[in-house]
Design a protein around this motif. Structure first.
Motif, PDB file in Angstrom:
ATOM      1  N   LEU A 241      52.289  27.889  26.534  1.00 11.18           N
ATOM      2  CA  LEU A 241      52.256  26.477  26.928  1.00 11.18           C
ATOM      3  C   LEU A 241      51.571  25.629  25.863  1.00 11.18           C
ATOM      4  O   LEU A 241      50.821  24.702  26.161  1.00 11.18           O
ATOM      5  N   GLY A 242      51.835  25.977  24.609  1.00 10.17           N
ATOM      6  CA  GLY A 242      51.271  25.221  23.502  1.00 10.17           C
ATOM      7  C   GLY A 242      49.892  25.666  23.068  1.00 10.17           C
ATOM      8  O   GLY A 242      49.371  25.200  22.055  1.00 10.17           O
ATOM      9  N   LEU A 243      49.284  26.599  23.828  1.00 12.86           N
ATOM     10  CA  LEU A 243      47.947  27.078  23.491  1.00 12.86           C
ATOM     11  C   LEU A 243      48.014  28.199  22.460  1.00 12.86           C
ATOM     12  O   LEU A 243      48.948  29.016  22.464  1.00 12.86           O
ATOM     13  N   SER A 244      47.029  28.255  21.599  1.00 12.71           N
ATOM     14  CA  SER A 244      46.938  29.322  20.607  1.00 12.71           C
ATOM     15  C   SER A 244      46.674  30.663  21.293  1.00 12.71           C
ATOM     16  O   SER A 244      45.897  30.736  22.257  1.00 12.71           O
ATOM     17  N   PRO A 245      47.298  31.760  20.807  1.00 15.18           N
ATOM     18  CA  PRO A 245      47.020  33.075  21.399  1.00 15.18           C
ATOM     19  C   PRO A 245      45.632  33.609  21.055  1.00 15.18           C
ATOM     20  O   PRO A 245      45.148  34.519  21.729  1.00 15.18           O
ATOM     21  N   ALA A 246      44.974  33.039  20.039  1.00 12.23           N
ATOM     22  CA  ALA A 246      43.674  33.572  19.609  1.00 12.23           C
ATOM     23  C   ALA A 246      42.615  33.500  20.716  1.00 12.23           C
ATOM     24  O   ALA A 246      42.019  34.525  21.067  1.00 12.23           O
ATOM     25  N   PRO A 247      42.332  32.322  21.293  1.00  7.30           N
ATOM     26  CA  PRO A 247      41.334  32.289  22.375  1.00  7.30           C
ATOM     27  C   PRO A 247      41.775  33.071  23.605  1.00  7.30           C
ATOM     28  O   PRO A 247      40.932  33.617  24.329  1.00  7.30           O
ATOM     29  N   LEU A 248      43.082  33.131  23.842  1.00  5.98           N
ATOM     30  CA  LEU A 248      43.583  33.900  24.984  1.00  5.98           C
ATOM     31  C   LEU A 248      43.307  35.388  24.793  1.00  5.98           C
ATOM     32  O   LEU A 248      42.972  36.098  25.748  1.00  5.98           O
ATOM     33  N   LEU A 249      43.442  35.871  23.549  1.00  9.92           N
ATOM     34  CA  LEU A 249      43.133  37.270  23.263  1.00  9.92           C
ATOM     35  C   LEU A 249      41.641  37.558  23.462  1.00  9.92           C
ATOM     36  O   LEU A 249      41.264  38.634  23.934  1.00  9.92           O
ATOM     37  N   ILE A 250      40.806  36.598  23.108  1.00  8.98           N
ATOM     38  CA  ILE A 250      39.364  36.771  23.303  1.00  8.98           C
ATOM     39  C   ILE A 250      39.054  36.912  24.791  1.00  8.98           C
ATOM     40  O   ILE A 250      38.291  37.796  25.207  1.00  8.98           O
ATOM     41  N   VAL A 251      39.653  36.051  25.610  1.00 10.59           N
ATOM     42  CA  VAL A 251      39.454  36.138  27.060  1.00 10.59           C
ATOM     43  C   VAL A 251      39.972  37.471  27.588  1.00 10.59           C
ATOM     44  O   VAL A 251      39.316  38.135  28.405  1.00 10.59           O
ATOM     45  N   LEU A 252      41.154  37.899  27.115  1.00  3.21           N
ATOM     46  CA  LEU A 252      41.715  39.183  27.537  1.00  3.21           C
ATOM     47  C   LEU A 252      40.780  40.331  27.164  1.00  3.21           C
ATOM     48  O   LEU A 252      40.567  41.260  27.954  1.00  3.21           O
ATOM     49  N   GLY A 253      40.214  40.263  25.962  1.00  5.58           N
ATOM     50  CA  GLY A 253      39.290  41.312  25.528  1.00  5.58           C
ATOM     51  C   GLY A 253      38.069  41.395  26.424  1.00  5.58           C
ATOM     52  O   GLY A 253      37.609  42.496  26.771  1.00  5.58           O
ATOM     53  N   LEU A 254      37.526  40.239  26.816  1.00  3.08           N
ATOM     54  CA  LEU A 254      36.370  40.226  27.710  1.00  3.08           C
ATOM     55  C   LEU A 254      36.726  40.796  29.084  1.00  3.08           C
ATOM     56  O   LEU A 254      35.939  41.540  29.682  1.00  3.08           O
ATOM     57  N   VAL A 255      37.913  40.474  29.573  1.00  4.70           N
ATOM     58  CA  VAL A 255      38.363  40.993  30.875  1.00  4.70           C
ATOM     59  C   VAL A 255      38.509  42.506  30.815  1.00  4.70           C
ATOM     60  O   VAL A 255      38.062  43.237  31.721  1.00  4.70           O
ATOM     61  N   LEU A 256      39.145  43.018  29.752  1.00  4.79           N
ATOM     62  CA  LEU A 256      39.317  44.470  29.614  1.00  4.79           C
ATOM     63  C   LEU A 256      37.966  45.172  29.462  1.00  4.79           C
ATOM     64  O   LEU A 256      37.774  46.286  29.968  1.00  4.79           O
ATOM     65  N   GLY A 257      37.027  44.531  28.780  1.00  4.20           N
ATOM     66  CA  GLY A 257      35.691  45.109  28.655  1.00  4.20           C
ATOM     67  C   GLY A 257      35.007  45.234  30.011  1.00  4.20           C
ATOM     68  O   GLY A 257      34.380  46.254  30.318  1.00  4.20           O
ATOM     69  N   GLN A 258      35.122  44.198  30.843  1.00  3.65           N
ATOM     70  CA  GLN A 258      34.559  44.270  32.194  1.00  3.65           C
ATOM     71  C   GLN A 258      35.259  45.332  33.032  1.00  3.65           C
ATOM     72  O   GLN A 258      34.621  46.049  33.817  1.00  3.65           O
ATOM     73  N   ALA A 259      36.578  45.440  32.874  1.00  5.13           N
ATOM     74  CA  ALA A 259      37.328  46.459  33.611  1.00  5.13           C
ATOM     75  C   ALA A 259      36.869  47.863  33.201  1.00  5.13           C
ATOM     76  O   ALA A 259      36.762  48.762  34.043  1.00  5.13           O
ATOM     77  N   PHE A 260      36.577  48.037  31.905  1.00 10.92           N
ATOM     78  CA  PHE A 260      36.067  49.323  31.424  1.00 10.92           C
ATOM     79  C   PHE A 260      34.736  49.670  32.091  1.00 10.92           C
ATOM     80  O   PHE A 260      34.513  50.807  32.533  1.00 10.92           O
ATOM     81  N   LEU A 261      33.835  48.699  32.176  1.00 13.00           N
ATOM     82  CA  LEU A 261      32.529  48.944  32.793  1.00 13.00           C
ATOM     83  C   LEU A 261      32.673  49.288  34.277  1.00 13.00           C
ATOM     84  O   LEU A 261      32.007  50.211  34.778  1.00 13.00           O
TER      85      LEU A 261
END
Length: 544
Positions: A241-261
């Motif tokens: 939706l016009g947003l850069s994938p870079a910040p979205l990847l950062i958010v995804l990484g944080l979510v996956l990190g929490q899921a790992f914990l």
């Protein structure tokens, strides 16, 4: 044993010869990473790529180590630390050969991926093998030597590597990496280690979660500038939706990190073996040590990328000049990391940590105000010296806190936590430094161009002055002189804009780093308030 008690057990001293191999293994990994920024100018010239492409190789190394180190720790426990150690040291030698023979920057990136995969097992191996070969005061000294080995590698890479890169070429620098790998392999036969345990299982779900999280975080941070901080740029592979994938990847990484914990906690609760024991982070003190480690390594990586960028690319000077400029910092880190162990009996980790971050904050603030385009002025050297004292003390301290707070059987887990934290921090620090500096530079140049009436829009568009990266004054002058309508006055004005905008970007970047360093005093205040000889017994029962 309770807090305040001292141990009276006499620990038999072990030969230091096996430790020589582990010391060289740490130097091997650190020299390889430190040699990359030293070789920045040579690679840019050889391969005809921008400096950010070479920084991708640095990020790749850190990404692979951070993504695989927890799996590497389990492989070491399952197959046996010595066997895996020798295999991956040989693989590191292969990566050095690829660097020597590299024909394109892609070879360099692939070579650093191999090196990262090797380091993913070497990092936890160092901690586990120290725990199995040394006890008591010898163990504390051995742990401290790993911090000094990192610093020594930095000194050697910038001095020896810088000299070779300037007068011979950047490829022989990685001949040293190859020689170090051979030496480590030979010394490994002096180490003793327990046999592997085939019953050790690898939690594949956790491996995918943490690996995916680290990859997403690193790619996101590394491409903030190229893909866009918020809105997607033309270079972005896709947009949402016009947003850069870079910040979205950062958010995804944080979510996956929490899921790992969460996954690891639940697996531990039902009695199944996790990918890494969270008992290593069982108290606020151990978690504070990890936060502190992440911040100080990020700051070190940012500085190690920023200085060579300015000296070799912006100023157009040699790798030898870079080595001279970085010598006060690297030499101070080496000396401090070696001597700080002697302070453990007198000062609490909390005190050393807060003072350390206080020093790095003061140093970065000082540099932000005194730095000029000449890195060899006395005020600049003083700032690098003070930063080196704080950084050298902190890296050794936080690692020692983690090791001494955990039992021997969790040494591999401590090593994997250390490896994940340090290498993710190194990748993020390098990526964020590059993105931050280029973003600030672009804003500065855009504002300066708008104010300079002698730089008409037609001229700016001819040399893409409003879409800048870091280039030397000579490169900019050449590009301007190739235009058909640039007057000498306009050329001088554009070069002046470039010079002032770069220096302003550097100062603002250093101020941002100082702010992060100041915030780190908070986790440092949560470090242990006891001295090592007062440490509680780090047995598994303490976490039950």
């Amino acid at each position: 044993m309770s807090v305040g008690q001292t141990t009276s057990t006499v620990v038999e001293r072990t030969s230091w010869i096996p430790m020589v191999g582990l010391f060289l293994a740490q130097i091997l990994m650190s020299f390889n990473v430190s040699a990359l920024p030293v070789s920045l100018g040579g690679m840019v010239a050889d391969f005809g790529v921008p400096p950010t492409s070479v920084s991708t190789a640095i990020v790749t190394y850190g990404l692979v180590v951070a993504a695989l180190v927890m799996v590497g720790a389990k492989l070491g426990q399952r197959i046996g630390w010595i066997i895996m150690f020798r295999i991956v040291v040989a693989l590191f030698a292969v990566s050095a050969l690829l660097m020597i023979l590299a024909q394109t920057v892609t070879w360099v990136i692939v070579a650093q991926a191999f090196a990262g995969a090797s380091a993913a097992i070497i990092v936890p191996s160092l901690v586990a093998l120290i725990a199995e070969n040394y006890r008591g005061a010898q163990q504390a000294t051995a742990i401290g030597s790993l911090g000094s080995a990192r610093a020594l590698a930095g000194v050697s890479a910038f001095l020896v590597g810088g000299t070779l890169a300037t007068f011979v070429g950047w490829r022989p620098v990685f001949g040293i990496v190859l020689a170090l790998a051979v030496a480590v392999f030979l010394f490994s036969f002096r180490l003793r280690s327990d046999a592997g345990d085939p019953e050790v299982k690898i939690d594949l779900v956790a491996a995918v979660l943490i690996g995916g999280g680290i990859v997403a975080l690193t790619l996101g941070f590394n491409n903030l500038n190229g893909w866009g901080l918020f809105q997607a740029e033309a270079a972005a592979p896709f947009d949402v939706l016009g947003l850069s994938p870079a910040p979205l990847l950062i958010v995804l990484g944080l979510v996956l990190g929490q899921a790992f914990l969460l996954w690891t906690s639940r697996r531990t609760a039902v009695g199944r073996v996790p990918l890494v024991s969270l008992a290593v982070l069982g108290s606020v003190r151990e978690r504070a040590a990890v936060y502190a480690m992440f911040i100080v390594v990020s700051l070190e990586a940012a500085l190690n990328f920023t200085v060579p960028l300015y000296i070799q690319i912006v100023q157009g000077r040699t790798a030898f000049d870079t080595s001279l400029a970085m010598m006060p910092f690297n030499l101070t880190v080496f000396v401090t990391a070696t001597l700080v162990v002697r302070l453990y009996s007198r000062f609490r980790p909390r005190t050393i940590g807060m003072v350390g971050f206080g020093l790095t904050t003061i140093a970065l603030l000082w540099l932000a105000f005194v730095v000029t385009n000449d890195w060899e002025t006395l005020p600049t050297i003083l700032g690098l010296f003070v930063f080196g004292v704080g950084q050298g003390a902190l890296v050794t301290l936080v690692f020692n806190v983690l090791v001494t707070a955990s039992p021997k059987e969790l040494a591999g887990d401590v090593g994997s936590i250390r490896g994940t934290t340090q290498n993710l921090a190194s990748a993020v620090g390098t990526a964020v430094a590059g993105a931050l500096l280029v973003t600030i530079l672009g804003v500065n140049v855009g504002a300066a161009v708008a104010e300079r009436v002698e730089l008409p829009p037609e001229l700016v568009s001819q040399v893409d002055l409003d879409s800048v990266n870091f280039v030397s004054n000579e490169q900019l002058r050449t590009a301007l002189e190739e235009t058909t309508d640039a007057t000498p006055e306009q050329v001088d004005a554009a070069v002046d804009v470039n010079t002032q905008a770069r220096l302003s970007a550097l100062k603002l970047g250093l101020l941002a780093m100082a702010a992060v360093s100041a915030l780190a005093i908070l986790p440092a205040s949560r470090l242990p308030g006891y001295r090592p000889h007062e440490v509680p017994d780090p047995s598994p029962s303490r976490s039950r």
